[in-house]
Design a protein around this motif. Structure first.
Motif, PDB file in Angstrom:
ATOM      1  N   HIS A 133       0.859  -1.182   0.000  1.00  0.00           N
ATOM      2  CA  HIS A 133       0.000   0.000   0.000  1.00  0.00           C
ATOM      3  C   HIS A 133       0.901   1.239   0.000  1.00  0.00           C
ATOM      4  O   HIS A 133       2.001   1.212   0.566  1.00  0.00           O
ATOM      5  N   LYS A 134       0.451   2.285  -0.634  1.00  0.00           N
ATOM      6  CA  LYS A 134       1.216   3.532  -0.564  1.00  0.00           C
ATOM      7  C   LYS A 134       1.273   3.990   0.889  1.00  0.00           C
ATOM      8  O   LYS A 134       0.300   3.860   1.630  1.00  0.00           O
ATOM      9  N   GLY A 138       1.216   9.609   8.897  1.00  0.00           N
ATOM     10  CA  GLY A 138       0.776   9.438  10.281  1.00  0.00           C
ATOM     11  C   GLY A 138       0.580   8.000  10.704  1.00  0.00           C
ATOM     12  O   GLY A 138       0.250   7.729  11.873  1.00  0.00           O
ATOM     13  N   ALA A 139       0.795   7.045   9.789  1.00  0.00           N
ATOM     14  CA  ALA A 139       0.577   5.635  10.130  1.00  0.00           C
ATOM     15  C   ALA A 139       1.700   5.118  11.024  1.00  0.00           C
ATOM     16  O   ALA A 139       2.879   5.285  10.714  1.00  0.00           O
ATOM     17  N   ARG A 140       1.324   4.518  12.148  1.00  0.00           N
ATOM     18  CA  ARG A 140       2.306   3.893  13.038  1.00  0.00           C
ATOM     19  C   ARG A 140       2.442   2.412  12.728  1.00  0.00           C
ATOM     20  O   ARG A 140       3.474   1.805  13.002  1.00  0.00           O
ATOM     21  N   SER A 141       1.380   1.851  12.168  1.00  0.00           N
ATOM     22  CA  SER A 141       1.406   0.451  11.756  1.00  0.00           C
ATOM     23  C   SER A 141       0.291   0.220  10.737  1.00  0.00           C
ATOM     24  O   SER A 141      -0.561   1.100  10.514  1.00  0.00           O
ATOM     25  N   PHE A 182      -8.293  -9.172  -0.024  1.00  0.00           N
ATOM     26  CA  PHE A 182      -7.332  -8.577   0.898  1.00  0.00           C
ATOM     27  C   PHE A 182      -7.632  -7.093   1.074  1.00  0.00           C
ATOM     28  O   PHE A 182      -8.094  -6.425   0.147  1.00  0.00           O
ATOM     29  N   ARG A 183      -7.326  -6.584   2.273  1.00  0.00           N
ATOM     30  CA  ARG A 183      -7.501  -5.164   2.548  1.00  0.00           C
ATOM     31  C   ARG A 183      -6.534  -4.745   3.644  1.00  0.00           C
ATOM     32  O   ARG A 183      -5.945  -5.597   4.331  1.00  0.00           O
ATOM     33  N   VAL A 184      -6.370  -3.441   3.825  1.00  0.00           N
ATOM     34  CA  VAL A 184      -5.458  -2.935   4.837  1.00  0.00           C
ATOM     35  C   VAL A 184      -5.992  -1.619   5.393  1.00  0.00           C
ATOM     36  O   VAL A 184      -6.687  -0.875   4.692  1.00  0.00           O
ATOM     37  N   ALA A 185      -5.652  -1.358   6.645  1.00  0.00           N
ATOM     38  CA  ALA A 185      -6.010  -0.088   7.290  1.00  0.00           C
ATOM     39  C   ALA A 185      -4.796   0.412   8.051  1.00  0.00           C
ATOM     40  O   ALA A 185      -3.986  -0.371   8.551  1.00  0.00           O
ATOM     41  N   ALA A 186      -4.661   1.715   8.103  1.00  0.00           N
ATOM     42  CA  ALA A 186      -3.549   2.315   8.845  1.00  0.00           C
ATOM     43  C   ALA A 186      -3.969   2.557  10.291  1.00  0.00           C
ATOM     44  O   ALA A 186      -5.100   2.970  10.562  1.00  0.00           O
ATOM     45  N   VAL A 187      -3.037   2.303  11.192  1.00  0.00           N
ATOM     46  CA  VAL A 187      -3.281   2.558  12.607  1.00  0.00           C
ATOM     47  C   VAL A 187      -2.472   3.804  12.986  1.00  0.00           C
ATOM     48  O   VAL A 187      -1.248   3.827  12.847  1.00  0.00           O
ATOM     49  N   THR A 188      -3.166   4.841  13.459  1.00  0.00           N
ATOM     50  CA  THR A 188      -2.526   6.100  13.838  1.00  0.00           C
ATOM     51  C   THR A 188      -2.772   6.371  15.324  1.00  0.00           C
ATOM     52  O   THR A 188      -3.391   5.558  16.018  1.00  0.00           O
ATOM     53  N   ILE A 189      -2.320   7.513  15.783  1.00  0.00           N
ATOM     54  CA  ILE A 189      -2.544   7.868  17.192  1.00  0.00           C
ATOM     55  C   ILE A 189      -4.029   8.040  17.484  1.00  0.00           C
ATOM     56  O   ILE A 189      -4.451   8.021  18.647  1.00  0.00           O
ATOM     57  N   ASN A 190      -4.814   8.197  16.427  1.00  0.00           N
ATOM     58  CA  ASN A 190      -6.264   8.367  16.598  1.00  0.00           C
ATOM     59  C   ASN A 190      -7.025   7.062  16.490  1.00  0.00           C
ATOM     60  O   ASN A 190      -8.248   7.031  16.568  1.00  0.00           O
ATOM     61  N   GLY A 191      -6.300   5.960  16.283  1.00  0.00           N
ATOM     62  CA  GLY A 191      -6.959   4.664  16.166  1.00  0.00           C
ATOM     63  C   GLY A 191      -6.814   4.076  14.772  1.00  0.00           C
ATOM     64  O   GLY A 191      -6.000   4.535  13.967  1.00  0.00           O
ATOM     65  N   THR A 192      -7.603   3.056  14.490  1.00  0.00           N
ATOM     66  CA  THR A 192      -7.559   2.370  13.194  1.00  0.00           C
ATOM     67  C   THR A 192      -8.419   3.120  12.183  1.00  0.00           C
ATOM     68  O   THR A 192      -9.594   3.407  12.445  1.00  0.00           O
ATOM     69  N   GLY A 193      -7.820   3.451  11.047  1.00  0.00           N
ATOM     70  CA  GLY A 193      -8.553   4.170  10.017  1.00  0.00           C
ATOM     71  C   GLY A 193      -9.433   3.246   9.193  1.00  0.00           C
ATOM     72  O   GLY A 193      -9.586   2.051   9.506  1.00  0.00           O
ATOM     73  N   GLU A 194     -10.017   3.782   8.161  1.00  0.00           N
ATOM     74  CA  GLU A 194     -10.884   2.981   7.305  1.00  0.00           C
ATOM     75  C   GLU A 194     -10.042   2.015   6.459  1.00  0.00           C
ATOM     76  O   GLU A 194      -8.915   2.325   6.065  1.00  0.00           O
TER      77      GLU A 194
END
Length: 204
Positions: A133-134, A138-141, A182-194
């Motif tokens: 994924h690009k 802000g993504a931590r994981s 398959f899908r992916v979401a970014a986890v930031t300080i604000n939680g898991t994104g869409e």
């Protein structure tokens, strides 16, 4: 980026298009300081275009001889225009304004290769895939999930494959000859994104 150059598209124009092209090139080259001494004199381009036009008109009445003379004039026109195009290409040295200003067209530039936002590729080993994924600001994981079967309508059936700090992962141990999503979401300080739009891949 590839350097601009003249395209020889006029070689495949119908005769009427060649006549129009010849007139345009004649007008634009005549008096153009960059082409004071072109490889083919402008008067020769005009003469070749005039001859092609007159023989094209004569061939409209039919007859093998008049048609043969028209094709002869077309070959001569093609030869002169091709030499002139190469001359313009050499002098322009990639300057699109100079090429267009001489009455010729530009070859289309290839579109830059664009990588999709989210991609799924088969891994080197059976039952594996590589997900990318690009990078998301802000993504931590990144939380990678997969769904086995047809269109994923049951949101609770998604399985967490991996959680990684980078925007790529290789998942293994999947069942060969099976359809997966398959899908992916970014986890930031604000939680898991869409989650991104799922991509389907038959694993082999």
């Amino acid at each position: 980026m590839r350097k601009n150059h003249v395209v020889l598209d006029f070689m495949s124009f119908p005769i009427e298009g060649k006549i129009e092209m010849g007139r345009s090139v004649e007008v634009k080259l005549r008096g153009n300081a960059l082409f004071a001494n072109p490889d083919v004199p402008v008067d020769d381009i005009k003469a070749a275009t005039d001859l092609l036009e007159s023989r094209n008109v004569a061939a409209m009445t039919g007859g093998k001889e008049s048609t043969a003379l028209m094709h002869q004039a077309e070959e001569d026109w093609n030869k002169k225009m091709r030499l002139e195009a190469l001359c313009v290409d050499r002098i322009a040295d990639g300057d699109s304004a100079v090429i267009l200003g001489a009455g010729f067209n530009l070859a289309k530039q290839p579109l830059p290769a664009t990588r999709p936002e989210f991609s799924v590729e088969l891994g080197e080993k059976s039952g594996s895939v590589v997900l990318r994924h690009k990078r998301i600001d802000g993504a931590r994981s990144y939380l990678w999930q997969y769904y086995e079967g047809e269109s994923p309508t049951d949101n609770t059936a998604w399985v967490i494959g991996e959680v990684t700090p980078q925007a790529s992962v290789e998942l293994s141990g999947l069942t060969p000859m099976t359809k997966y999503w398959f899908r992916v979401a970014a986890v930031t300080i604000n939680g898991t994104g869409e989650y991104c739009v799922p991509v389907m891949q038959v694993v082999i």
